[in-house]
Design a protein around this motif. Structure first.
Motif, short mmCIF file in Angstrom:
data_model
loop_
_atom_site.label_atom_id
_atom_site.label_comp_id
_atom_site.label_asym_id
_atom_site.label_seq_id
_atom_site.Cartn_x
_atom_site.Cartn_y
_atom_site.Cartn_z
N ILE A 151 11.26 23.15 -1.56
CA ILE A 151 11.29 23.61 -2.95
C ILE A 151 12.62 23.31 -3.63
N THR A 152 13.64 22.98 -2.85
CA THR A 152 14.92 22.59 -3.44
C THR A 152 15.16 21.09 -3.29
N CYS A 153 14.11 20.33 -3.10
CA CYS A 153 14.26 18.88 -2.90
C CYS A 153 13.93 18.13 -4.18
N GLY A 154 14.91 17.45 -4.73
CA GLY A 154 14.70 16.53 -5.84
C GLY A 154 15.08 15.13 -5.39
N LEU A 155 14.24 14.17 -5.66
CA LEU A 155 14.51 12.81 -5.20
C LEU A 155 14.27 11.82 -6.33
N GLY A 156 15.28 11.02 -6.63
CA GLY A 156 15.14 9.93 -7.58
C GLY A 156 14.85 8.63 -6.85
N VAL A 157 13.80 7.93 -7.25
CA VAL A 157 13.41 6.66 -6.62
C VAL A 157 13.42 5.58 -7.68
N PHE A 158 14.22 4.54 -7.48
CA PHE A 158 14.38 3.50 -8.49
C PHE A 158 14.21 2.11 -7.85
N ASP A 159 13.48 1.25 -8.53
CA ASP A 159 13.39 -0.17 -8.16
C ASP A 159 13.10 -0.37 -6.68
N SER A 160 12.03 0.25 -6.19
CA SER A 160 11.73 0.19 -4.76
C SER A 160 10.28 -0.21 -4.54
N LEU A 161 10.01 -0.82 -3.39
CA LEU A 161 8.68 -1.33 -3.07
C LEU A 161 8.30 -0.96 -1.65
N ILE A 162 7.08 -0.45 -1.49
CA ILE A 162 6.49 -0.24 -0.18
C ILE A 162 5.33 -1.21 -0.06
N GLN A 163 5.45 -2.15 0.86
CA GLN A 163 4.48 -3.24 1.01
C GLN A 163 3.69 -3.03 2.28
N SER A 164 2.38 -2.87 2.16
CA SER A 164 1.52 -2.59 3.31
C SER A 164 0.47 -3.67 3.48
N SER A 165 -0.02 -3.80 4.69
CA SER A 165 -1.17 -4.65 4.93
C SER A 165 -2.40 -4.05 4.26
N THR A 166 -3.32 -4.88 3.82
CA THR A 166 -4.59 -4.38 3.29
C THR A 166 -5.70 -4.43 4.33
N THR A 167 -5.37 -4.83 5.56
CA THR A 167 -6.36 -4.88 6.63
C THR A 167 -6.75 -3.46 7.05
N PRO A 168 -8.03 -3.14 7.12
CA PRO A 168 -8.43 -1.79 7.53
C PRO A 168 -7.77 -1.38 8.85
N GLY A 169 -7.25 -0.16 8.88
CA GLY A 169 -6.56 0.35 10.05
C GLY A 169 -5.10 -0.02 10.14
N GLN A 170 -4.66 -0.96 9.30
CA GLN A 170 -3.26 -1.39 9.30
C GLN A 170 -2.53 -0.98 8.02
N GLN A 171 -3.19 -0.20 7.18
CA GLN A 171 -2.58 0.22 5.92
C GLN A 171 -1.66 1.41 6.15
N ILE A 172 -0.48 1.41 5.53
CA ILE A 172 0.39 2.57 5.56
C ILE A 172 -0.35 3.74 4.94
N GLY A 173 -0.32 4.91 5.61
CA GLY A 173 -1.11 6.05 5.16
C GLY A 173 -0.75 6.50 3.75
N THR A 174 0.53 6.82 3.50
CA THR A 174 0.98 7.26 2.19
C THR A 174 2.30 6.58 1.87
N GLY A 175 2.37 5.99 0.70
CA GLY A 175 3.60 5.32 0.30
C GLY A 175 4.72 6.32 0.03
N TYR A 176 4.55 7.14 -1.02
CA TYR A 176 5.51 8.18 -1.38
C TYR A 176 4.80 9.52 -1.29
N LEU A 177 5.34 10.46 -0.50
CA LEU A 177 4.75 11.78 -0.36
C LEU A 177 5.78 12.85 -0.70
N PHE A 178 5.46 13.66 -1.73
CA PHE A 178 6.30 14.79 -2.14
C PHE A 178 5.53 16.06 -1.82
N GLN A 179 6.12 16.92 -0.99
CA GLN A 179 5.39 18.10 -0.53
C GLN A 179 6.33 19.29 -0.44
#
Length: 269
Positions: A151-179
């Motif tokens: 609840i005290t976490c603030g994150l600035g994300v600028f000019d960034s890329l998460i590149q994943s495979s599109t092959t089934p089973g090889q995809q990154i689960g979640t790119g950016y997760l805020f929880q």
């Protein structure tokens, strides 16, 4: 054959506490995690010049590079990492590439991360990342590119890329997760091929003023952008400008109130 420099690397970091440790271009093999002292900057010659290769015991869950892990001294100010690549070649890795806890004002810039299970994780505090390039994470279906928690976490994300495979089973689960109440400020934060591009998860807590500007969440199988209140969480004051969110299935954008409240949403462009 590269020589293991783990001990020398950690000794140099310890000696540079509160200052900058500049690492020349080259390939460095490490068989143990490293810890950055308070208010210390680890600076390489560039993400395509300075390479850290981590090889730990199989199935390790270690944090490869950590700052203030366990928050032994409470809040820490400043410090960070810039200008290097972190590559994890640990067999069946479950590691986290960069782990940051209760740090305020940390800067993490011009970094490539590959091979770990979670590329970068931030717990509480307030930090900025920019020019991150993340790809080919281990155990991809459950992998996370950037994780922010608290609840005290603030994150600035600028000019960034998460590149994943599109092959089934090889995809990154979640790119950016805020929880857990973490709130994002994102400008030109992009994903390609992840199952979920960006998820703001307010289950049981409140998230205030998420801002997403000029972002692109192009996903392989699920949802581009997900706001999730689940079982009673709240999200207040969402601002989204110039968003591209697309998918081969599910939703481009999914606002999921559940038992919670989403109060104030602005979409522009």
């Amino acid at each position: 054959m590269l020589t293991d420099v783990s001990a020398a690397f950690q000794a140099a970091l310890t000696a540079a506490a509160g200052k900058q440790l500049i690492i020349p271009s080259g390939l460095y093999k490490l068989t143990a995690p490293i810890t950055i002292p308070p208010a210390t900057y680890l600076v390489g010659a560039g993400s395509k010049a300075t390479y850290l290769y981590f090889t730990l015991v199989a199935s390790s869950t270690a944090n490869l590079v950590s700052i203030n892990a366990g928050a032994p001294s409470g809040i820490q100010y400043g410090g960070g990492v810039s200008g290097l690549s972190i590559n994890d070649v640990t067999p069946t890795s479950l590691t986290t590439g960069i782990y940051v806890e209760s740090v305020v004002g940390g800067k993490f810039e011009n970094i490539n991360l590959t091979g770990m299970h979670v590329a970068a994780s931030f717990l509480n505090g307030s930090n900025v990342i920019s020019n991150f390039q993340i790809a080919t994470l281990a155990s991809p279906s459950t992998a996370i590119g950037v994780l922010a928690t608290g609840i005290t976490c603030g994150l600035g994300v600028f000019d960034s890329l998460i590149q994943s495979s599109t092959t089934p089973g090889q995809q990154i689960g979640t790119g950016y997760l805020f929880q857990g109440g973490a709130s994002p400020t994102m400008h030109a934060a992009n994903t390609y091929g992840c199952t979920i591009g960006c998820r703001v998860n307010a289950v049981g807590v409140s998230v205030y003023w998420p801002e997403l500007v000029n972002c692109q969440f192009d996903t392989a199988s699920d949802t581009g952008l997900l706001f999730d209140c689940g079982t009673g969480g709240n999200i207040y004051g969402v601002t989204v400008q110039n968003l591209w969110a697309s998918t081969f299935g599910a939703y481009g954008v999914h606002i999921k109130p559940g038992a919670g409240v989403i109060n104030g949403v602005s979409f522009d462009g």
